[in-house]
Design a protein around this motif. Structure first.
Motif, PDB file in Angstrom:
ATOM      1  N   UNK A  85      16.432  -1.963   9.650  1.00  0.00           N
ATOM      2  CA  UNK A  85      15.016  -2.635  10.084  1.00  0.00           C
ATOM      3  C   UNK A  85      14.452  -3.156   8.551  1.00  0.00           C
ATOM      4  N   UNK A  86      14.032  -4.389   8.739  1.00  0.00           N
ATOM      5  CA  UNK A  86      13.249  -5.243   7.626  1.00  0.00           C
ATOM      6  C   UNK A  86      11.973  -5.387   7.954  1.00  0.00           C
ATOM      7  N   UNK A  87      11.035  -5.787   7.145  1.00  0.00           N
ATOM      8  CA  UNK A  87       9.700  -6.005   7.640  1.00  0.00           C
ATOM      9  C   UNK A  87       9.166  -7.341   7.068  1.00  0.00           C
ATOM     10  N   UNK A  88       8.272  -7.878   7.498  1.00  0.00           N
ATOM     11  CA  UNK A  88       7.479  -8.967   7.015  1.00  0.00           C
ATOM     12  C   UNK A  88       6.203  -9.268   7.610  1.00  0.00           C
ATOM     13  N   UNK A  89       5.473 -10.129   7.656  1.00  0.00           N
ATOM     14  CA  UNK A  89       4.140 -10.549   8.304  1.00  0.00           C
ATOM     15  C   UNK A  89       3.133  -9.666   8.198  1.00  0.00           C
ATOM     16  N   UNK A  90       2.886  -9.443   6.617  1.00  0.00           N
ATOM     17  CA  UNK A  90       1.610  -8.493   6.131  1.00  0.00           C
ATOM     18  C   UNK A  90       2.021  -7.163   6.032  1.00  0.00           C
ATOM     19  N   UNK A  91       3.249  -6.518   6.411  1.00  0.00           N
ATOM     20  CA  UNK A  91       3.478  -5.327   5.859  1.00  0.00           C
ATOM     21  C   UNK A  91       3.897  -5.331   4.477  1.00  0.00           C
ATOM     22  N   UNK A  92       3.593  -4.115   3.928  1.00  0.00           N
ATOM     23  CA  UNK A  92       3.665  -3.926   2.318  1.00  0.00           C
ATOM     24  C   UNK A  92       4.949  -3.057   2.322  1.00  0.00           C
ATOM     25  N   UNK A  93       6.014  -3.545   1.425  1.00  0.00           N
ATOM     26  CA  UNK A  93       7.086  -2.555   1.128  1.00  0.00           C
ATOM     27  C   UNK A  93       7.027  -2.233  -0.292  1.00  0.00           C
ATOM     28  N   UNK A  94       6.834  -1.105  -0.526  1.00  0.00           N
ATOM     29  CA  UNK A  94       6.420  -0.458  -1.888  1.00  0.00           C
ATOM     30  C   UNK A  94       7.508   0.308  -2.477  1.00  0.00           C
ATOM     31  N   UNK A  95       8.049   0.043  -3.501  1.00  0.00           N
ATOM     32  CA  UNK A  95       9.164   0.859  -4.221  1.00  0.00           C
ATOM     33  C   UNK A  95       8.688   1.711  -5.102  1.00  0.00           C
ATOM     34  N   UNK A  96       9.090   2.972  -5.125  1.00  0.00           N
ATOM     35  CA  UNK A  96       8.888   3.831  -6.253  1.00  0.00           C
ATOM     36  C   UNK A  96      10.030   4.551  -7.025  1.00  0.00           C
ATOM     37  N   UNK A  97       9.877   4.132  -8.037  1.00  0.00           N
ATOM     38  CA  UNK A  97      10.882   4.412  -9.091  1.00  0.00           C
ATOM     39  C   UNK A  97      10.662   5.823  -9.723  1.00  0.00           C
ATOM     40  N   UNK A  98      11.155   6.917  -9.567  1.00  0.00           N
ATOM     41  CA  UNK A  98      10.381   8.099 -10.297  1.00  0.00           C
ATOM     42  C   UNK A  98      11.245   7.979 -11.685  1.00  0.00           C
ATOM     43  N   UNK A  99      12.153   7.136 -12.073  1.00  0.00           N
ATOM     44  CA  UNK A  99      12.633   7.107 -13.298  1.00  0.00           C
ATOM     45  C   UNK A  99      11.925   6.092 -14.366  1.00  0.00           C
ATOM     46  N   UNK A 100      11.028   5.300 -13.751  1.00  0.00           N
ATOM     47  CA  UNK A 100      10.397   4.240 -14.331  1.00  0.00           C
ATOM     48  C   UNK A 100       8.795   5.040 -14.798  1.00  0.00           C
ATOM     49  N   UNK A 101       8.558   5.536 -15.862  1.00  0.00           N
ATOM     50  CA  UNK A 101       7.695   6.357 -16.468  1.00  0.00           C
ATOM     51  C   UNK A 101       6.539   5.251 -16.851  1.00  0.00           C
ATOM     52  N   UNK A 102       6.551   3.915 -16.667  1.00  0.00           N
ATOM     53  CA  UNK A 102       5.417   2.927 -17.046  1.00  0.00           C
ATOM     54  C   UNK A 102       5.814   2.506 -18.430  1.00  0.00           C
TER      55      UNK A 102
END
Length: 106
Positions: A85-102
């Motif tokens: 299932x994929x989303x659109x129409x105002x839904x936020x899809x948030x990706x969190x990468x624990x290896x990305x330390x800023x």
């Protein structure tokens, strides 16, 4: 990497096993919080993926019609998104990468 789909302040799907096609994260069926999903009668046709079926999403009494879609019987080139299932129409899809330390490359 953890990916969340959020609507109206509530996580409606969360997984570390999404498939990205054309910039959309496709979530596995078991990652959905089904209490927020209602099947829709809407259908669309992709020239290479096949027929998409839609879901409306309701959170806190607010419904977002046809805000999610899936390919139950995709054509061969799109078999990796089958039943996802994929989303659109105002839904936020948030990706969190624990290896990305800023790190910003500086």
């Amino acid at each position: 990497m953890s990916v969340r789909a959020v609507w109206n302040g509530v996580v409606v799907a969360e997984s570390d096993d999404t498939v990205v096609v054309e910039g959309n994260h496709y979530f596995p069926p078991d990652s959905l919080r089904r209490e927020h999903f209602t099947e829709s009668s809407a259908k669309t046709l992709s020239p290479w993926k096949g027929v998409a079926s839609y879901y409306s999403i309701t959170v806190n009494g607010v419904t977002n019609p046809d805000a999610a879609w899936c390919y139950r019987h995709p054509w061969p080139l799109a078999r990796k998104v089958k039943n996802r299932v994929a989303f659109w129409n105002g839904l936020q899809v948030l990706v969190h990468d624990p290896d990305d330390h800023g790190r910003d490359g500086r």
